[in-house]
Design a protein around this motif. Structure first.
Motif, mmCIF file in Angstrom:
data_model
loop_
_atom_site.group_PDB
_atom_site.id
_atom_site.type_symbol
_atom_site.label_atom_id
_atom_site.label_comp_id
_atom_site.label_asym_id
_atom_site.label_seq_id
_atom_site.Cartn_x
_atom_site.Cartn_y
_atom_site.Cartn_z
ATOM 1 N N CYS A 97 8.456 -0.081 8.616
ATOM 2 C CA CYS A 97 8.944 -0.098 7.086
ATOM 3 C C CYS A 97 7.712 -0.011 6.249
ATOM 4 O O CYS A 97 7.702 0.764 5.049
ATOM 5 N N VAL A 98 6.559 -0.821 6.506
ATOM 6 C CA VAL A 98 5.405 -0.577 5.663
ATOM 7 C C VAL A 98 4.897 0.816 5.731
ATOM 8 O O VAL A 98 4.352 1.357 4.846
ATOM 9 N N GLN A 183 -2.240 -10.235 -0.543
ATOM 10 C CA GLN A 183 -2.918 -9.284 -1.457
ATOM 11 C C GLN A 183 -3.684 -8.189 -0.916
ATOM 12 O O GLN A 183 -3.726 -6.982 -1.125
ATOM 13 N N THR A 184 -4.068 -8.407 0.540
ATOM 14 C CA THR A 184 -4.730 -7.529 1.465
ATOM 15 C C THR A 184 -3.546 -6.508 1.916
ATOM 16 O O THR A 184 -3.979 -5.271 1.533
ATOM 17 N N ILE A 185 -2.228 -6.814 1.995
ATOM 18 C CA ILE A 185 -1.325 -5.851 2.275
ATOM 19 C C ILE A 185 -1.008 -4.813 1.163
ATOM 20 O O ILE A 185 -0.996 -3.758 1.252
ATOM 21 N N GLY A 192 -2.417 4.313 0.221
ATOM 22 C CA GLY A 192 -1.769 5.429 0.843
ATOM 23 C C GLY A 192 -1.819 5.800 2.108
ATOM 24 O O GLY A 192 -1.480 6.795 2.548
ATOM 25 N N LYS A 193 -2.604 4.887 2.840
ATOM 26 C CA LYS A 193 -2.638 5.243 4.315
ATOM 27 C C LYS A 193 -1.802 4.085 5.085
ATOM 28 O O LYS A 193 -2.025 3.315 5.032
ATOM 29 N N ALA A 194 -1.105 4.841 5.670
ATOM 30 C CA ALA A 194 0.138 4.098 6.462
ATOM 31 C C ALA A 194 -0.631 3.138 7.553
ATOM 32 O O ALA A 194 -0.207 1.911 7.830
ATOM 33 N N ALA A 200 -2.884 -4.311 8.041
ATOM 34 C CA ALA A 200 -2.735 -5.397 7.240
ATOM 35 C C ALA A 200 -1.559 -6.231 7.589
ATOM 36 O O ALA A 200 -1.790 -7.639 7.701
ATOM 37 N N VAL A 201 -0.306 -5.720 7.746
ATOM 38 C CA VAL A 201 0.832 -6.507 8.056
ATOM 39 C C VAL A 201 0.798 -7.212 9.555
ATOM 40 O O VAL A 201 1.087 -8.420 9.797
ATOM 41 N N GLU A 202 0.060 -6.462 10.286
ATOM 42 C CA GLU A 202 0.011 -7.013 11.640
ATOM 43 C C GLU A 202 -0.964 -8.123 11.693
ATOM 44 O O GLU A 202 -0.585 -9.150 12.365
ATOM 45 N N LYS A 203 -2.056 -8.207 10.939
ATOM 46 C CA LYS A 203 -2.824 -9.115 11.159
ATOM 47 C C LYS A 203 -2.128 -10.471 10.377
ATOM 48 O O LYS A 203 -2.388 -11.493 10.716
#
Length: 230
Positions: A97-98, A183-185, A192-194, A200-203
């Motif tokens: 999704c991200v 905020q990092t996410i 704009g970079k998938a 960021a979500v993984e971390k």
């Protein structure tokens, strides 16, 4: 005819009991187990025993509680398997999704920033903080535009709330860390970079899992035994 329509739209007594019980179980810390009797639920909801009993059976079928004769409904601590399965499901859904939501970053970034600002005011209200946390992730999932996946994600709500509360209770610094990670996410989505957004979500998810693992190691509870995390 209008009054009949309104009457049909009202939730049944069983649905009201079921909704109350779901909220109660979700808000109970994941490391804590306790018994809940029909009489207690009836007193809290003002409902009779029959709809309460039916609601308890629904929750048992969904594996949220265990009904024990002559004792009541047991709400068990969250097991290692449940945590692992939840985090695996979230990782699969949120990664996809991200990546998709990056295409709409100009639309969701302001909304995500508003959620972070709201979360900052909820630091002393754990349940509201975690509900807001979930809204943050839900916004990303919704931006991907896949209703089937969004519905799957909705089904994880109660488990997310309970594990989130456990993680907050386990670490005094967790609230501030969640805000930083969110905020990092957002910053990653804005690039704009998938791949950057997905990392960021993984971390962030790995950080949550790490807190739960440390809780298990420190307290030697049955919550997260039997699996090695790296």
């Amino acid at each position: 005819m209008l009054s009949m329509t309104r009457q049909r739209a009202q939730p049944s007594a069983q649905d009201r009991a079921y909704g109350w019980l779901k909220e109660y179980v979700a808000a109970l810390p994941g490391t804590q187990g306790r018994f809940l009797t029909e009489a207690e639920v009836c007193a809290e909801t003002g409902l009779s025993r029959t709809p309460v009993r039916e609601a308890l059976l629904r929750l048992e079928a969904e594996q949220f509680i265990e009904i024990m004769p002559n004792k009541g409904a047991y709400i068990p601590p969250i097991t290692e398997r449940q945590v692992a399965h939840l985090m695996d499901a979230r990782a699969l859904v949120e990664d996809w999704c991200v990546r998709r939501s990056v295409e709409l970053s100009q639309h969701i970034v302001p909304r995500l920033q508003n959620i972070i600002a709201e979360q900052k005011g909820l630091k002393d209200r754990p349940v509201d903080f975690i509900n807001c946390d979930r809204e943050f992730h839900r916004t990303i999932v919704a931006a991907a535009g896949n209703e089937v996946i969004a519905n799957i994600y909705e089904s994880l709500r109660d488990r997310q709330l309970r594990t989130g509360l456990t993680a907050l209770a386990a670490s005094a610094e967790r609230t501030a860390l969640v805000l930083t990670e969110h905020q990092t996410i957002v910053d990653a989505i804005a690039t704009g970079k998938a791949d950057v957004a997905a990392r960021a979500v993984e971390k962030h998810l790995a950080s949550t899992l790490g807190v739960l693992h440390r809780l298990n190691t420190a307290k030697s509870t049955p919550m997260l035994t039997g699996r090695t995390f790296t």
